[in-house]
Design a protein around this motif. Structure first.
Motif, short mmCIF file in Angstrom:
data_model
loop_
_atom_site.label_atom_id
_atom_site.label_comp_id
_atom_site.label_asym_id
_atom_site.label_seq_id
_atom_site.Cartn_x
_atom_site.Cartn_y
_atom_site.Cartn_z
N LEU A 28 7.26 40.32 58.01
CA LEU A 28 6.36 40.89 56.99
C LEU A 28 6.84 42.26 56.55
N PHE A 29 7.20 43.10 57.56
CA PHE A 29 7.66 44.47 57.22
C PHE A 29 8.96 44.43 56.45
N SER A 30 9.90 43.56 56.93
CA SER A 30 11.19 43.53 56.25
C SER A 30 11.04 42.98 54.85
N CYS A 31 10.03 42.09 54.68
CA CYS A 31 9.82 41.50 53.36
C CYS A 31 9.24 42.50 52.37
N SER A 32 8.48 43.52 52.91
CA SER A 32 7.85 44.43 51.98
C SER A 32 8.88 45.16 51.13
N SER A 33 10.09 45.38 51.73
CA SER A 33 11.13 46.03 50.94
C SER A 33 11.85 45.03 50.06
N LYS A 34 11.63 43.73 50.33
CA LYS A 34 12.33 42.71 49.56
C LYS A 34 11.40 41.98 48.60
N PHE B 293 9.45 64.11 36.29
CA PHE B 293 10.20 64.24 37.54
C PHE B 293 9.27 63.87 38.68
N ILE B 294 9.70 62.88 39.48
CA ILE B 294 8.87 62.50 40.63
C ILE B 294 9.73 62.63 41.88
N GLY B 295 9.33 63.53 42.76
CA GLY B 295 10.08 63.74 44.00
C GLY B 295 9.36 63.04 45.14
N PHE B 296 10.03 62.05 45.76
CA PHE B 296 9.41 61.30 46.86
C PHE B 296 9.89 61.87 48.21
N SER B 297 9.01 61.78 49.21
CA SER B 297 9.41 62.19 50.56
C SER B 297 10.32 61.10 51.14
N GLY B 298 10.93 61.40 52.28
CA GLY B 298 11.84 60.44 52.91
C GLY B 298 11.18 59.11 53.19
N SER B 299 9.92 59.14 53.66
CA SER B 299 9.21 57.89 53.99
C SER B 299 8.57 57.27 52.74
N ARG B 300 8.65 57.97 51.62
CA ARG B 300 8.13 57.53 50.31
C ARG B 300 6.61 57.51 50.22
N ASN B 301 5.91 57.93 51.26
CA ASN B 301 4.44 57.88 51.16
C ASN B 301 3.82 59.21 50.70
N ALA B 302 4.66 60.13 50.27
CA ALA B 302 4.17 61.39 49.67
C ALA B 302 5.09 61.75 48.52
N ALA B 303 4.53 62.41 47.53
CA ALA B 303 5.35 62.74 46.34
C ALA B 303 4.73 63.90 45.58
N ARG B 321 1.52 67.13 46.64
CA ARG B 321 0.92 66.45 47.80
C ARG B 321 0.17 65.16 47.40
N VAL B 322 0.83 64.35 46.61
CA VAL B 322 0.28 63.04 46.27
C VAL B 322 0.64 62.10 47.42
N ILE B 323 -0.36 61.47 48.03
CA ILE B 323 -0.05 60.61 49.18
C ILE B 323 -0.64 59.22 49.00
N THR B 324 -0.10 58.28 49.76
CA THR B 324 -0.62 56.91 49.73
C THR B 324 -0.54 56.32 51.12
N ASP B 325 -1.42 55.35 51.40
CA ASP B 325 -1.30 54.61 52.66
C ASP B 325 -1.04 53.13 52.38
N GLU B 326 -0.59 52.83 51.16
CA GLU B 326 -0.28 51.44 50.79
C GLU B 326 0.94 50.96 51.59
N ASP B 327 1.00 49.63 51.78
CA ASP B 327 2.16 49.05 52.49
C ASP B 327 3.43 49.29 51.69
N GLU B 328 3.29 49.21 50.36
CA GLU B 328 4.45 49.44 49.51
C GLU B 328 4.24 50.83 48.88
N PRO B 329 4.77 51.90 49.53
CA PRO B 329 4.37 53.26 49.14
C PRO B 329 4.76 53.67 47.72
N VAL B 330 5.94 53.22 47.24
CA VAL B 330 6.37 53.64 45.90
C VAL B 330 5.35 53.16 44.86
N SER B 331 4.97 51.88 44.96
CA SER B 331 3.98 51.34 44.01
C SER B 331 2.64 52.06 44.18
N GLY B 332 2.26 52.32 45.44
CA GLY B 332 0.99 53.00 45.70
C GLY B 332 0.94 54.38 45.06
#
Lengths: 201, 358
Positions: A28-34, B293-303, B321-332
């Motif tokens: 699931l985790f690996s798929c989230s990036s895919k 310009f959008i600067g993302f953090s290394g883990s992508r969950n802050a920008a 300090r825009v943050i997200t707890d979405e599984d897919e952080p960039v989209s969040g």
């Protein structure tokens, strides 16, 4: 009441189910990036004149171009090397050396004001880079009669490939896709998939 | 034993009290809103507006405000008076003297068509950052309308996310996007905008490999344009470029080059940005509205985000300090940003007025 024998019998089942859950989570985790990504705002119709830029081994590049030709696109010979090997041009770190040379006497600290000056030069460089690129794209459209610029990244085709198409009349991004490879996929099937995707089939 | 306990208890309470005082409410000090019109009839606004901004801010935020008269009184102890204008380099020392966390000052000028232009500077002492914004609007007969209009922007900036938005950025706008994202995740960023009917232009999207890394994007956290900017303060005066009779010709020439470079790329940098925006507009056949310009953090969950209106060549939107707890952080992150690009900015004074009506 459970006997020792029953408990022993349960252990493999427990391990098995734990392993299954863990595997599921990893997948699931690996798929989230895919996860697939696809937007098509405007179709890239066969017959259009396209410049295709591919990142991948040379043999794959030829495969890609031949697939586009097979689908009746007019593929313009376009050497992307000049446009995309700008690393040296972009590197203005020499200026940073200047700002550090002009250091305060004694403590060796670089000037904060010169650091900011350096940052500003960098920012202007980024603006100019994009301006020059837009002018280059306009030249490609005008001089070579190219309708669309297509970028394909197949370097990690066994995992995820991605592509984009830009309409050179409007400078607008009209198609993007991330395609996670499926079982039985190879570069040819992936490129065919991308072509079908951008034509809206 | 009891005396000892009493003494310890009193010491503890005193320590607590003092710590409460020293770490009390943030102090926001107000300088003058300088009259740039040359008409003395408007001079009264120089103190009326800042005092009104101060009252507005105090009404909705738990801050201690210092109005211009009070600031002047504090400066008097140092043998100084409150000036109408300050260079950025003077601000850290001023804020230190008046012990304010934020110092607000600016200028105004009436414009044709019954409009008024207000330029407000907000200096934050701890971070040594200076935020400047320009508000051009109707010269309302009811002064509270102007005060509210400007105060909303001030309150939003002083909030947790250092938020500022001049106007909504509507769907259908043509946007050039810069980020430090790499590979397939860049398409995720583009998809979010395209699905909301924004036109994403070939800025950076025409690159196979993104050259803008974490270090480069970080330089865009600070944006300077002619009317609005967000910058940190540096002071050329404390970095003397030493010279003297001991210095040879070469040293003097090098020093001249450095000064020239400083003047062109730092002192007059806003002009360079304006020129760049004009050329960018031309390069894209006048078909680019915004540069984001959008600067993302290394883990992508802050920008963080900064946005320039290419046509007006002005900073029009920023958030930190825009943050997200979405599984897919960039989209969040991007979905949140897109929502706030268009959503109406809540007027904190409306709720206050509702309470007052009741």
């Amino acid at each position: 009441m459970l006997h020792t024998r029953d408990i022993n019998m349960m252990k493999p089942i427990r391990y098995k189910s734990t392993a299954l859950v863990l595997t599921g989570m990893i997948v699931l985790f690996s798929c989230s990036s895919k996860q697939p990504v696809r937007v098509l705002r405007q179709k890239v119709s066969p017959g259009s004149s396209v410049a295709v830029i591919v990142d991948g081994p040379n043999n794959i590049k030829n495969v890609v171009l031949s697939r586009f030709m097979r689908y009746k696109y007019r593929v313009v010979a376009f050497n992307a090397a000049d446009m995309y090997s700008m690393k040296d041009v972009f590197d203005i770190s020499d200026f940073k050396k200047v700002s550090h040379t002009v250091a305060r006497e004694g403590d060796g600290r670089s000037l904060a004001s010169m650091e900011r000056t350096f940052d500003n030069v960098y920012k202007l460089h980024v603006y100019n880079f994009e301006i020059n690129k837009a002018e280059t794209l306009r030249e490609i459209r005008r001089n070579w009669n190219v309708n669309y610029l297509i970028l394909l990244e197949l370097k990690d085709w066994e995992e995820v490939s991605w592509g984009r198409a830009i309409n050179l009349d409007t400078f607008e991004l009209i198609w993007v896709e991330n395609y996670p490879a499926r079982y039985n996929d190879d570069p040819v099937t992936i490129v065919d998939h991308f072509i079908r995707s951008m034509t809206g089939r | 034993m009891n005396y000892k306990f009493c003494f310890l208890f009193c010491t503890f309470i005193t320590t607590l009290l003092f710590s409460t005082v020293s770490h009390g409410r943030p102090v926001v000090a107000f300088g003058y809103l300088s009259n740039e019109s040359g008409q003395v009839d408007y001079n009264y606004i120089e103190t009326v507006f800042p005092s009104s901004f101060a009252s507005s801010l105090q009404a909705i935020q738990d801050v201690q405000v210092l109005k211009p008269a009070r600031v002047n009184a504090i400066l008097y102890k140092y043998g100084e008076t409150l000036k109408k204008d300050y260079s950025p380099a003077e601000l850290p020392e001023l804020a230190e003297k008046i012990q304010s966390n934020v110092f607000v000052y600016g200028k105004f000028m009436p414009l044709e068509g019954n409009r008024i232009k207000i330029i407000l500077h907000l200096f934050v002492r701890d971070s040594r950052e200076l935020f400047t914004f320009t508000d051009i609007g109707r010269m309302e007969t009811r002064i509270f309308r102007i005060v509210d209009r400007v105060s909303i922007k001030m309150v939003n900036f002083l909030g947790e996310n250092s938020r500022y938005r001049a106007d909504p950025i509507p769907p259908g706008s043509r946007i050039g996007l810069f980020s430090n994202l790499k590979g397939p995740e860049v398409n995720r960023l583009y998809m979010a905008f395209m699905k909301k009917n924004y036109h994403v232009l070939s800025v950076q999207s025409a690159d196979l490999h993104n050259i803008v890394d974490d270090m480069i994007i970080d330089k865009f956290r600070y944006i300077r344009t002619e009317n609005s900017s967000y910058r940190d303060i540096e002071d050329i005066r404390i970095d003397p470029l030493l010279t003297g009779t001991w210095a040879g010709k070469g040293h003097a020439a090098a020093l001249d080059s450095v000064k020239r470079m400083y003047n062109v790329y730092n002192r007059d940098y806003e002009q360079k940005v304006t020129d760049a925006m004009k050329r960018m507009s031309k390069a894209f056949n006048n078909g680019i509205d915004y540069l984001m310009f959008i600067g993302f953090s290394g883990s992508r969950n802050a920008a963080w985000v900064r946005c320039i209106d290419v046509r007006s060549r002005d900073l029009v939107w920023m958030e930190t300090r825009v943050i997200t707890d979405e599984d897919e952080p960039v989209s969040g992150i991007v979905q949140g940003l897109i929502h706030r690009m268009t959503a109406e900015i809540r007027n904190p004074f409306d709720s206050r007025k509702e309470v007052l009506k009741k």
